[in-house]
Design a protein around this motif. Structure first.
Motif, PDB file in Angstrom:
ATOM      1  N   LEU A   3       0.854  -1.154  -0.003  1.00 26.45           N
ATOM      2  CA  LEU A   3       0.030  -0.203   0.131  1.00 26.45           C
ATOM      3  C   LEU A   3       0.905   1.277   0.192  1.00 26.45           C
ATOM      4  O   LEU A   3       0.556   1.957  -0.693  1.00 26.45           O
ATOM      5  CB  LEU A   3      -1.089  -0.010   1.164  1.00 26.45           C
ATOM      6  CG  LEU A   3      -2.079  -1.011   1.298  1.00 26.45           C
ATOM      7  CD1 LEU A   3      -2.788  -1.017   2.519  1.00 26.45           C
ATOM      8  CD2 LEU A   3      -2.960  -0.726   0.094  1.00 26.45           C
ATOM      9  N   VAL A   4       2.238   1.306   0.738  1.00 24.43           N
ATOM     10  CA  VAL A   4       2.896   2.553   0.649  1.00 24.43           C
ATOM     11  C   VAL A   4       3.556   2.763  -0.526  1.00 24.43           C
ATOM     12  O   VAL A   4       3.659   3.690  -1.198  1.00 24.43           O
ATOM     13  CB  VAL A   4       4.016   2.155   1.823  1.00 24.43           C
ATOM     14  CG1 VAL A   4       4.984   3.514   1.553  1.00 24.43           C
ATOM     15  CG2 VAL A   4       3.546   2.226   3.219  1.00 24.43           C
ATOM     16  N   LEU A   5       3.993   1.395  -1.319  1.00 33.86           N
ATOM     17  CA  LEU A   5       4.461   1.406  -2.662  1.00 33.86           C
ATOM     18  C   LEU A   5       3.449   2.137  -3.596  1.00 33.86           C
ATOM     19  O   LEU A   5       3.763   2.917  -4.533  1.00 33.86           O
ATOM     20  CB  LEU A   5       4.891   0.247  -3.026  1.00 33.86           C
ATOM     21  CG  LEU A   5       6.192  -0.221  -2.278  1.00 33.86           C
ATOM     22  CD1 LEU A   5       6.706  -1.620  -2.869  1.00 33.86           C
ATOM     23  CD2 LEU A   5       7.345   0.632  -2.484  1.00 33.86           C
ATOM     24  N   SER A   6       2.139   1.714  -3.558  1.00 33.20           N
ATOM     25  CA  SER A   6       1.107   2.211  -4.276  1.00 33.20           C
ATOM     26  C   SER A   6       1.040   3.670  -4.156  1.00 33.20           C
ATOM     27  O   SER A   6       0.424   4.382  -4.996  1.00 33.20           O
ATOM     28  CB  SER A   6      -0.173   1.456  -4.009  1.00 33.20           C
ATOM     29  OG  SER A   6      -0.319   0.173  -4.350  1.00 33.20           O
ATOM     30  N   GLY A   7       1.189   4.199  -2.876  1.00 37.03           N
ATOM     31  CA  GLY A   7       1.239   5.628  -2.551  1.00 37.03           C
ATOM     32  C   GLY A   7       2.231   6.429  -3.332  1.00 37.03           C
ATOM     33  O   GLY A   7       2.097   7.415  -3.742  1.00 37.03           O
ATOM     34  N   PHE A   8       3.421   5.756  -3.269  1.00 38.36           N
ATOM     35  CA  PHE A   8       4.516   6.261  -4.118  1.00 38.36           C
ATOM     36  C   PHE A   8       3.901   6.551  -5.564  1.00 38.36           C
ATOM     37  O   PHE A   8       4.193   7.600  -6.246  1.00 38.36           O
ATOM     38  CB  PHE A   8       5.876   5.270  -3.904  1.00 38.36           C
ATOM     39  CG  PHE A   8       6.358   5.253  -2.647  1.00 38.36           C
ATOM     40  CD1 PHE A   8       6.075   6.275  -1.868  1.00 38.36           C
ATOM     41  CD2 PHE A   8       7.416   4.523  -2.319  1.00 38.36           C
ATOM     42  CE1 PHE A   8       6.784   6.186  -0.331  1.00 38.36           C
ATOM     43  CE2 PHE A   8       8.016   4.560  -1.123  1.00 38.36           C
ATOM     44  CZ  PHE A   8       7.583   5.418  -0.273  1.00 38.36           C
ATOM     45  N   GLY A   9       3.393   5.560  -6.052  1.00 36.85           N
ATOM     46  CA  GLY A   9       2.982   5.439  -7.527  1.00 36.85           C
ATOM     47  C   GLY A   9       1.926   6.357  -7.797  1.00 36.85           C
ATOM     48  O   GLY A   9       1.995   7.198  -8.762  1.00 36.85           O
ATOM     49  N   LEU A  10       1.164   6.740  -6.961  1.00 38.66           N
ATOM     50  CA  LEU A  10       0.177   7.614  -7.118  1.00 38.66           C
ATOM     51  C   LEU A  10       0.679   9.205  -7.330  1.00 38.66           C
ATOM     52  O   LEU A  10       0.210   9.998  -7.881  1.00 38.66           O
ATOM     53  CB  LEU A  10      -1.181   7.801  -5.909  1.00 38.66           C
ATOM     54  CG  LEU A  10      -2.097   6.753  -5.892  1.00 38.66           C
ATOM     55  CD1 LEU A  10      -3.059   6.709  -4.798  1.00 38.66           C
ATOM     56  CD2 LEU A  10      -3.039   6.777  -7.246  1.00 38.66           C
TER      57      LEU A  10
END
Length: 139
Positions: A3-10
């Motif tokens: 989820l943190v990595l997804s936040g980076f992606g966003l």
């Protein structure tokens, strides 16, 4: 961690779409983003999809508005990021997400688990809003 990595992606996506929106227009940037995303998802579904895509005709129609909400989100980001920056734009998005998620939780909307709103959650939201104000004043 995912989820943190997804936040980076966003954050990266918001920055890229903001630049693209400045170059070709906000709605056009959202369209390009969704077309490329659709092509990528089509490839993933072809090789890894285990579900039944045809069952989409049988689901309640309210379950299909997620794509429309995503298009609005991408369009608004493509418009807003060049004006206010990615940091403030995403802090505002996160605050909106959290407030709406607490409303959804409290009432158990959209077949979600009911989690009642309480004082610690209120304090958390107020702290987030305070953080947004600090980020805004820092620009």
């Amino acid at each position: 961690m995912l989820l943190v990595l997804s936040g980076f992606g966003l954050s990266i996506q918001g920055s890229i779409n903001g630049a693209l929106g400045r170059a070709i227009g906000s709605v056009q940037a959202a369209l390009v983003s969704f077309v490329i995303g659709t092509i990528c998802l089509f490839i993933v579904v072809m090789f890894m999809g285990k579900g039944n895509l045809y069952a989409v005709v049988d689901v309640p129609k309210w379950q299909l508005i997620g794509g429309m909400l995503g298009a609005i989100y991408i369009s608004v980001l493509a418009f807003s990021v060049p004006r206010v920056g990615i940091g403030l734009a995403l802090v505002c998005v996160v605050i909106g997400q959290i407030i709406m998620s607490m409303v959804i939780d409290h009432f158990g909307l959209f077949q979600s688990t009911q989690v009642l709103f309480n004082t610690p959650r209120l304090i958390g939201v107020l702290l987030l809003i305070s953080g947004m104000i600090c980020i805004y004043k820092g620009t």
